[in-house]
Scaffold this active site. Structure first.
Site, PDB file in Angstrom:
ATOM      1  N   ASN A   9      -1.638  -1.059   9.969  1.00 25.35           N
ATOM      2  CA  ASN A   9      -1.686   0.131   9.066  1.00 25.35           C
ATOM      3  C   ASN A   9      -1.937  -0.304   7.271  1.00 25.35           C
ATOM      4  O   ASN A   9      -0.682  -0.146   6.536  1.00 25.35           O
ATOM      5  CB  ASN A   9      -0.952   1.927   9.135  1.00 25.35           C
ATOM      6  CG  ASN A   9      -0.322   2.227   8.446  1.00 25.35           C
ATOM      7  OD1 ASN A   9      -2.344   2.532   8.022  1.00 25.35           O
ATOM      8  ND2 ASN A   9       0.725   3.619   8.233  1.00 25.35           N
ATOM      9  N   TRP A  10      -3.163  -0.711   7.235  1.00 23.42           N
ATOM     10  CA  TRP A  10      -3.152  -0.898   5.573  1.00 23.42           C
ATOM     11  C   TRP A  10      -2.963   0.235   4.518  1.00 23.42           C
ATOM     12  O   TRP A  10      -2.643  -0.586   3.735  1.00 23.42           O
ATOM     13  CB  TRP A  10      -4.032  -1.383   5.954  1.00 23.42           C
ATOM     14  CG  TRP A  10      -4.712  -2.760   6.611  1.00 23.42           C
ATOM     15  CD1 TRP A  10      -4.116  -3.458   7.288  1.00 23.42           C
ATOM     16  CD2 TRP A  10      -5.636  -3.961   6.270  1.00 23.42           C
ATOM     17  NE1 TRP A  10      -4.488  -4.148   7.874  1.00 23.42           N
ATOM     18  CE2 TRP A  10      -5.788  -4.518   7.242  1.00 23.42           C
ATOM     19  CE3 TRP A  10      -7.055  -3.408   5.726  1.00 23.42           C
ATOM     20  CZ2 TRP A  10      -7.038  -5.443   7.697  1.00 23.42           C
ATOM     21  CZ3 TRP A  10      -8.150  -4.466   6.532  1.00 23.42           C
ATOM     22  CH2 TRP A  10      -8.405  -5.307   7.098  1.00 23.42           C
ATOM     23  N   LYS A  11      -2.762   0.900   4.980  1.00 22.69           N
ATOM     24  CA  LYS A  11      -2.248   2.051   3.983  1.00 22.69           C
ATOM     25  C   LYS A  11      -3.356   2.765   3.219  1.00 22.69           C
ATOM     26  O   LYS A  11      -4.986   1.945   3.518  1.00 22.69           O
ATOM     27  CB  LYS A  11      -1.074   2.736   3.892  1.00 22.69           C
ATOM     28  CG  LYS A  11      -0.150   2.018   4.635  1.00 22.69           C
ATOM     29  CD  LYS A  11       1.348   2.526   4.731  1.00 22.69           C
ATOM     30  CE  LYS A  11       2.459   2.703   5.812  1.00 22.69           C
ATOM     31  NZ  LYS A  11       3.635   2.668   5.415  1.00 22.69           N
ATOM     32  N   HIS A  96       0.926  10.647  11.123  1.00 17.86           N
ATOM     33  CA  HIS A  96       1.725   9.116  10.698  1.00 17.86           C
ATOM     34  C   HIS A  96       3.155  10.326   9.530  1.00 17.86           C
ATOM     35  O   HIS A  96       2.809  11.129   8.737  1.00 17.86           O
ATOM     36  CB  HIS A  96       1.024   8.259   9.201  1.00 17.86           C
ATOM     37  CG  HIS A  96       2.055   7.431   9.358  1.00 17.86           C
ATOM     38  ND1 HIS A  96       2.842   7.552   7.865  1.00 17.86           N
ATOM     39  CD2 HIS A  96       1.985   5.962   9.442  1.00 17.86           C
ATOM     40  CE1 HIS A  96       3.275   6.314   7.979  1.00 17.86           C
ATOM     41  NE2 HIS A  96       2.812   5.259   8.950  1.00 17.86           N
ATOM     42  N   GLU A  98       3.938   9.956   6.469  1.00 16.97           N
ATOM     43  CA  GLU A  98       3.366  10.281   5.082  1.00 16.97           C
ATOM     44  C   GLU A  98       2.021  11.571   4.939  1.00 16.97           C
ATOM     45  O   GLU A  98       1.803  11.590   3.971  1.00 16.97           O
ATOM     46  CB  GLU A  98       2.446   8.676   4.912  1.00 16.97           C
ATOM     47  CG  GLU A  98       3.585   7.439   4.487  1.00 16.97           C
ATOM     48  CD  GLU A  98       2.982   6.010   5.055  1.00 16.97           C
ATOM     49  OE1 GLU A  98       1.986   5.407   4.597  1.00 16.97           O
ATOM     50  OE2 GLU A  98       4.350   5.485   4.704  1.00 16.97           O
ATOM     51  N   GLU A 168       8.246   5.631  15.082  1.00 13.04           N
ATOM     52  CA  GLU A 168       8.455   5.336  13.847  1.00 13.04           C
ATOM     53  C   GLU A 168       9.377   5.813  12.440  1.00 13.04           C
ATOM     54  O   GLU A 168       9.233   7.485  12.111  1.00 13.04           O
ATOM     55  CB  GLU A 168       7.386   5.399  12.460  1.00 13.04           C
ATOM     56  CG  GLU A 168       5.786   4.466  13.216  1.00 13.04           C
ATOM     57  CD  GLU A 168       5.092   4.448  12.531  1.00 13.04           C
ATOM     58  OE1 GLU A 168       4.856   2.777  11.730  1.00 13.04           O
ATOM     59  OE2 GLU A 168       3.972   5.344  11.665  1.00 13.04           O
ATOM     60  N   GLY A 174       8.666   1.587   4.784  1.00  9.48           N
ATOM     61  CA  GLY A 174       8.541   0.653   4.258  1.00  9.48           C
ATOM     62  C   GLY A 174       9.740   0.477   3.484  1.00  9.48           C
ATOM     63  O   GLY A 174      10.002   0.189   1.717  1.00  9.48           O
ATOM     64  N   SER A 213       9.536  -1.343   8.901  1.00 11.88           N
ATOM     65  CA  SER A 213       9.797  -2.570   8.632  1.00 11.88           C
ATOM     66  C   SER A 213       9.900  -3.292   9.309  1.00 11.88           C
ATOM     67  O   SER A 213      10.689  -4.725   9.731  1.00 11.88           O
ATOM     68  CB  SER A 213      11.253  -2.430   7.769  1.00 11.88           C
ATOM     69  OG  SER A 213      11.119  -1.755   6.675  1.00 11.88           O
TER      70      SER A 213
HETATM   71  P1  PGA Z   1       6.248  -0.687   6.855  1.00 16.10           P
HETATM   72  O1  PGA Z   1       5.602   0.535   7.093  1.00 16.10           O
HETATM   73  O2  PGA Z   1       5.883  -2.010   8.207  1.00 16.10           O
HETATM   74  O3  PGA Z   1       5.485  -1.448   5.795  1.00 16.10           O
HETATM   75  O4  PGA Z   1       7.773   0.077   7.097  1.00 16.10           O
HETATM   76  C1  PGA Z   1       4.852   1.086   8.430  1.00 16.10           C
HETATM   77  C2  PGA Z   1       4.700   1.812   8.674  1.00 16.10           C
HETATM   78  O5  PGA Z   1       4.571   3.026   7.789  1.00 16.10           O
HETATM   79  O6  PGA Z   1       3.325   2.194  10.356  1.00 16.10           O
END
Ligand code: PGA
Length: 252
Positions: A9-11, A96, A98, A168, A174, A213
């Site tokens: 997931n490049w966000k 997700h 976020e 997640e 993150g 992470s």
């Molecule tokens: P992260 O993000 O690996 O940077 O913790 C995972 C995600 O949000 O899909």
């Protein structure tokens, strides 16, 4: 047998040029990973098209990070599932944390997005997970169960069979703080039980990915767990070598 998937997931990272470079790097190294591992990347909308082109012939599949709740019309700034599908994209990440936290996505929103995703022959990667306080107070089972019941239980059996789940924990995204392999297994097994209560043995075939992470140093241990079928990777997916080394975590 369940599919083993490593999804990046490049966000909101990379320009189109950087995204294509990243894909080229992943494609060049992919041969080092067992061919049973499926790689997926989710770039920003602006370069979905470029990335789809760059993945041709590599076996790497492409996901969108989101889609609109509606099919088309006066929804300024939104991107419909049909637009995404027309580019040759296979998957859409939905729910997700976020998106839930910063953009107010609820189960009602996500039900509508699911409808759009399936109407356009896309496959959802549906994310669930608890925040730190819910983990510490032991409420995480209930939180994750509700996220599954309110959205996944609304699917038909046929839709469910295609769906990929990503667990997640929000406290691990993150933050550099990963769930331990045992913590991941505990909740993944629970998620599978919840899915079985509605869809029976079909849930044995559902790929449940771990995210938060995940990196080359911890992937192998997490992926060794029975109910962990891969990872949804954020930060570590932005460097081709790291992403590939996560894929090497599969030993089974
Ligand atoms: P992260 O993000 O690996 O940077 O913790 C995972 C995600 O949000 O899909």
């Amino acid at each position: 047998m369940r599919r083993q998937i490593v999804a990046g997931n490049w966000k909101m990272n990379t320009t189109p040029i950087e995204g294509v470079e990243l894909i080229k790097g992943v494609a060049a190294l992919k041969g080092e990973v067992c061919s049973s591992v499926e790689f997926v990347v989710a770039p920003p909308f602006t370069h979905l098209s470029e990335v789809v082109k760059a993945t041709r012939g590599t076996g790497i599949l492409v996901a969108a990070q989101n889609c609109a709740t509606e099919a088309k019309g006066a929804y300024t700034g939104e991107i419909s599932a049909s637009m995404i599908a027309s580019l040759g994209v296979e998957y859409v990440i939905l729910g997700h944390s976020e998106r839930r936290e910063y953009y107010g996505e609820t189960s009602a929103t996500l039900n509508k997005k699911m409808v759009q995703v399936f109407a356009n022959n896309l496959i959802p990667i549906y994310c669930v997970g608890e925040v730190l306080e819910e983990r510490e107070s032991g409420k995480y089972f209930d939180v994750v169960k509700a996220q599954i019941e309110e959205v996944v239980f609304e699917l038909t059996e046929e839709q469910f069979e295609k769906t990929i789940i990503a667990y997640e924990p929000v406290w691990a995204i993150g933050t550099g703080k990963t769930a331990s392999a045992d913590q991941a297994q505990e909740i993944h097994a629970y998620i599978r039980e919840v899915l079985k209560s509605k869809f029976g043995v079909k849930a044995e075939n559902t790929s449940i990915l771990y995210g938060g992470s995940c990196n080359p140093a911890n992937a192998a241990e997490i992926f060794s767990k029975e109910d962990v079928d891969g990872g949804l990777i954020g930060g570590a997916a932005l460097v081709a070598e790291n992403f590939i080394n996560i894929g090497k975590g599969f030993k089974k």
